[in-house]
Design an enzyme around this catalytic site. Structure first.
Site, PDB file in Angstrom:
ATOM      1  N   LEU A   1      46.589  34.791  30.790  1.00 12.94           N
ATOM      2  CA  LEU A   1      45.804  33.574  30.704  1.00 12.94           C
ATOM      3  C   LEU A   1      44.477  33.756  29.985  1.00 12.94           C
ATOM      4  O   LEU A   1      43.829  32.763  29.615  1.00 12.94           O
ATOM      5  CB  LEU A   1      45.572  32.999  32.099  1.00 12.94           C
ATOM      6  CG  LEU A   1      46.854  32.563  32.823  1.00 12.94           C
ATOM      7  CD1 LEU A   1      46.532  32.118  34.244  1.00 12.94           C
ATOM      8  CD2 LEU A   1      47.566  31.461  32.063  1.00 12.94           C
TER       9      LEU A   1
ATOM     10  N   SER B   1      34.462  30.908  44.705  1.00 23.45           N
ATOM     11  CA  SER B   1      34.148  31.972  45.662  1.00 23.45           C
ATOM     12  C   SER B   1      32.776  31.715  46.254  1.00 23.45           C
ATOM     13  O   SER B   1      31.890  31.158  45.590  1.00 23.45           O
ATOM     14  CB  SER B   1      34.157  33.331  44.961  1.00 23.45           C
ATOM     15  OG  SER B   1      33.524  34.327  45.750  1.00 23.45           O
TER      16      SER B   1
ATOM     17  N   TYR C   1      31.557  38.113  37.296  1.00 20.58           N
ATOM     18  CA  TYR C   1      32.391  37.387  38.258  1.00 20.58           C
ATOM     19  C   TYR C   1      31.601  36.250  38.894  1.00 20.58           C
ATOM     20  O   TYR C   1      32.085  35.115  39.005  1.00 20.58           O
ATOM     21  CB  TYR C   1      32.890  38.349  39.322  1.00 20.58           C
ATOM     22  CG  TYR C   1      33.783  37.736  40.376  1.00 20.58           C
ATOM     23  CD1 TYR C   1      35.101  37.394  40.079  1.00 20.58           C
ATOM     24  CD2 TYR C   1      33.307  37.512  41.667  1.00 20.58           C
ATOM     25  CE1 TYR C   1      35.923  36.845  41.055  1.00 20.58           C
ATOM     26  CE2 TYR C   1      34.119  36.960  42.641  1.00 20.58           C
ATOM     27  CZ  TYR C   1      35.429  36.626  42.323  1.00 20.58           C
ATOM     28  OH  TYR C   1      36.240  36.080  43.301  1.00 20.58           O
TER      29      TYR C   1
ATOM     30  N   LYS D   1      32.333  32.238  38.715  1.00 21.19           N
ATOM     31  CA  LYS D   1      32.562  31.444  39.913  1.00 21.19           C
ATOM     32  C   LYS D   1      31.550  30.304  40.037  1.00 21.19           C
ATOM     33  O   LYS D   1      31.903  29.201  40.467  1.00 21.19           O
ATOM     34  CB  LYS D   1      32.527  32.340  41.151  1.00 21.19           C
ATOM     35  CG  LYS D   1      33.710  33.308  41.213  1.00 21.19           C
ATOM     36  CD  LYS D   1      35.007  32.538  41.246  1.00 21.19           C
ATOM     37  CE  LYS D   1      36.228  33.376  41.024  1.00 21.19           C
ATOM     38  NZ  LYS D   1      37.485  32.596  40.992  1.00 21.19           N
TER      39      LYS D   1
ATOM     40  N   THR E   1      43.505  39.394  51.510  1.00 20.65           N
ATOM     41  CA  THR E   1      44.541  39.397  50.487  1.00 20.65           C
ATOM     42  C   THR E   1      44.858  40.851  50.131  1.00 20.65           C
ATOM     43  O   THR E   1      44.123  41.770  50.519  1.00 20.65           O
ATOM     44  CB  THR E   1      44.053  38.670  49.229  1.00 20.65           C
ATOM     45  OG1 THR E   1      42.942  39.407  48.682  1.00 20.65           O
ATOM     46  CG2 THR E   1      43.615  37.238  49.550  1.00 20.65           C
TER      47      THR E   1
END
Length: 259
Positions: free
Chosen positions: A64, A140, A153, A157, A188
């Site tokens: 992606l 997040s 990151y 987010k 997870t």
């Protein structure tokens, strides 16, 4: 509660693992057709379980971070199903690109964690307008708290939250709803792997769980998925532009509650 999702075609990026897999499974239970876009093949047992719930479930392998791959994926979904009713932007991972990594690493991380959210929305927006569909961006809690040593990151987010509000505003006249869900501490496979980097993973998990006010436990992927799927449904028909925190109070309540 019938969420009215029977037969709905919903794209779920990263929909074969972690939170994405839970979203795919809840969608299938509700009678929707999960269309999983991911760069890795799903576990055969997972796919078999999903097909038992939703025989039309479909997996399309795509990197992606590539615009062309995103375009091919959306074209393939459109050709196969003729419609797109929902989009769950979820794929990505905390890659620990901090201030020391440099601009090239920062940009590459944004491609992995942010740009495809925009690209897929750009490619699918006409379809979503036609079906008066719904979108959920999985962000997040780090978007609003920071984390340390994860500049790229956290930037991704936080941008996802801004895009949620922007797209909700841009598409309100078309009846397309856009919301965001902000997981915090969710067990997870990626999280479990991170815990293994500590000398005593079980002790570290207990330390983190003790700081989660509601139940002093981790949020489950299923609890995140239930929130996502509700937001996709007509039961959430007047909710748009919102950021939801299914996190047991972790982000906003006083951490002193662990005492």
């Amino acid at each position: 509660m019938d969420l009215g999702l029977t037969g709905k075609i919903v794209i779920v990026t990263g929909g074969a693992s972690g939170i994405g897999a839970a979203v795919s499974e809840v969608l299938a239970e509700e009678g929707a057709v999960p269309v999983i876009l991911a760069r890795r093949d799903p576990d055969p047992a997972f796919l078999e379980r999903l097909q038992a719930l939703a025989p039309d479930v479909w997996f399309f392998k795509a990197e992606l971070s590539s615009d062309d791959a995103c375009r091919q994926a959306v074209d393939a979904v459109r050709k196969r199903f003729g419609r797109i009713d929902g989009l769950v932007n979820n794929a990505g991972a905390n890659d620990s690109v901090g201030l020391d990594a440099g601009p090239d690493a920062f940009r590459a991380s944004l491609d992995r964690n942010l740009v495809h959210y925009y690209t897929l929305m750009h490619l699918a927006v006409a379809d979503l307008k036609a079906t008066r569909g719904a979108v959920v961006n999985v962000s997040s809690k780090t978007a609003v708290t920071g984390q340390g040593d994860t500049s790229a990151y956290v930037a991704a987010k936080a941008a996802q939250l801004g895009l949620t509000r922007e797209w909700a505003a841009a598409l309100a006249r078309d009846g397309v709803r856009v919301n965001a869900v902000l997981p915090a501490e969710v067990m997870t496979p990626l999280y479990a792997n991170w815990l293994q980097t500590f000398p005593d993973p079980a002790a570290e998990e207990r330390r983190i769980a003790a700081r989660i006010p509601l139940g002093h436990r981790m949020t489950t992927a299923r609890e995140i998925a239930d929130t996502v799927v509700f937001l996709l449904s007509h039961r959430a028909s007047h909710i748009t532009g919102q950021w939801l925190y299914p996190d047991g109070g972790y982000t906003h309540l006083d951490r002193a509650l662990d005492r």
